[in-house]
Design an enzyme around this catalytic site. Structure first.
Site, PDB file in Angstrom:
ATOM      1  N   CYS A   2       0.861  -1.181   0.000  1.00  0.00           N
ATOM      2  CA  CYS A   2       0.000   0.000   0.000  1.00  0.00           C
ATOM      3  C   CYS A   2       0.898   1.232   0.000  1.00  0.00           C
ATOM      4  O   CYS A   2       1.788   1.359   0.840  1.00  0.00           O
ATOM      5  CB  CYS A   2      -0.889  -0.010   1.239  1.00  0.00           C
ATOM      6  SG  CYS A   2      -1.906   1.473   1.400  1.00  0.00           S
TER       7      CYS A   2
ATOM      8  N   CYS B  37       0.431   3.189   3.516  1.00  0.00           N
ATOM      9  CA  CYS B  37       0.907   2.713   4.823  1.00  0.00           C
ATOM     10  C   CYS B  37       1.993   1.642   4.765  1.00  0.00           C
ATOM     11  O   CYS B  37       2.556   1.287   5.795  1.00  0.00           O
ATOM     12  CB  CYS B  37      -0.261   2.203   5.661  1.00  0.00           C
ATOM     13  SG  CYS B  37      -0.937   0.618   5.115  1.00  0.00           S
TER      14      CYS B  37
ATOM     15  N   CYS C  88      -7.286  -1.283   1.537  1.00  0.00           N
ATOM     16  CA  CYS C  88      -6.194  -1.792   2.360  1.00  0.00           C
ATOM     17  C   CYS C  88      -6.753  -2.040   3.752  1.00  0.00           C
ATOM     18  O   CYS C  88      -7.365  -1.147   4.341  1.00  0.00           O
ATOM     19  CB  CYS C  88      -5.056  -0.768   2.410  1.00  0.00           C
ATOM     20  SG  CYS C  88      -3.764  -1.177   3.609  1.00  0.00           S
TER      21      CYS C  88
ATOM     22  N   CYS D  39      -4.991   0.526   6.565  1.00  0.00           N
ATOM     23  CA  CYS D  39      -5.283   1.960   6.666  1.00  0.00           C
ATOM     24  C   CYS D  39      -6.597   2.363   6.002  1.00  0.00           C
ATOM     25  O   CYS D  39      -6.955   3.529   6.014  1.00  0.00           O
ATOM     26  CB  CYS D  39      -4.127   2.772   6.098  1.00  0.00           C
ATOM     27  SG  CYS D  39      -3.922   2.637   4.310  1.00  0.00           S
TER      28      CYS D  39
ATOM     29  N   CYS E   9      -8.731  -5.297  -9.789  1.00  0.00           N
ATOM     30  CA  CYS E   9      -8.341  -4.196 -10.671  1.00  0.00           C
ATOM     31  C   CYS E   9      -7.897  -3.045  -9.767  1.00  0.00           C
ATOM     32  O   CYS E   9      -8.726  -2.377  -9.146  1.00  0.00           O
ATOM     33  CB  CYS E   9      -9.548  -3.821 -11.521  1.00  0.00           C
ATOM     34  SG  CYS E   9      -9.242  -2.532 -12.718  1.00  0.00           S
TER      35      CYS E   9
END
Length: 142
Positions: free
Chosen positions: A56, A59, A105, A108, A130
């Site tokens: 991510c 984070c 995610c 976060c 996607c």
């Protein structure tokens, strides 16, 4: 869809909008924190075949691995499975007049993209995560 949306736990990483704006570029903030979408076929990772782990961008949590990435020719990086079943949260998205499943995610709660199923891609899960390139950071093996 077999990826049943589930109740969202509290994020492990919590920041105010002001703190996110300090950490992210305006483009990253628009996608990750405001559920925007980058234009198709312009993302950094759309066609890359580099091995590694996709984290991510907000984070640093591990989300996907290059071994689960495939060429879907849709304009965004596509994966058929997250690195760990707890790496992402799936949530119903009824925006734009259609039913989709948003991918966040789990650490976060940043917006990553959407997951689709039953499109006929020859993958083990019959799913296409996607994901916006701008939501990811590729970390090659050391």
């Amino acid at each position: 869809m077999t990826s049943t949306p589930r109740r969202e736990p509290a994020p492990k990483v919590e920041r105010s909008d002001e703190e996110w704006r300090e950490l992210l570029t305006p483009e990253e903030f628009a996608v990750l924190r405001r559920a925007g979408t980058e234009r198709p076929f312009v993302g950094e990772y759309t066609d890359t075949e580099t091995e590694g782990v996709y984290e991510c961008r907000a984070c640093g949590a591990e989300l996907f691995r290059s071994s689960e990435k495939f060429h879907s020719h849709c304009g965004w990086p596509s994966f058929y499975d997250p690195a760990d079943s707890d790496a992402v949260i799936l949530r119903p998205d009824d925006s734009l007049g259609m039913r989709r499943v948003e991918v966040l995610c789990s650490s976060c709660h940043s917006h990553l993209g959407h997951v689709f199923e039953g499109e006929g891609y020859p993958t083990p899960t019959d799913q296409r995560y996607c994901i916006n390139s701008i939501s990811l950071r590729l970390v090659p093996p050391t």
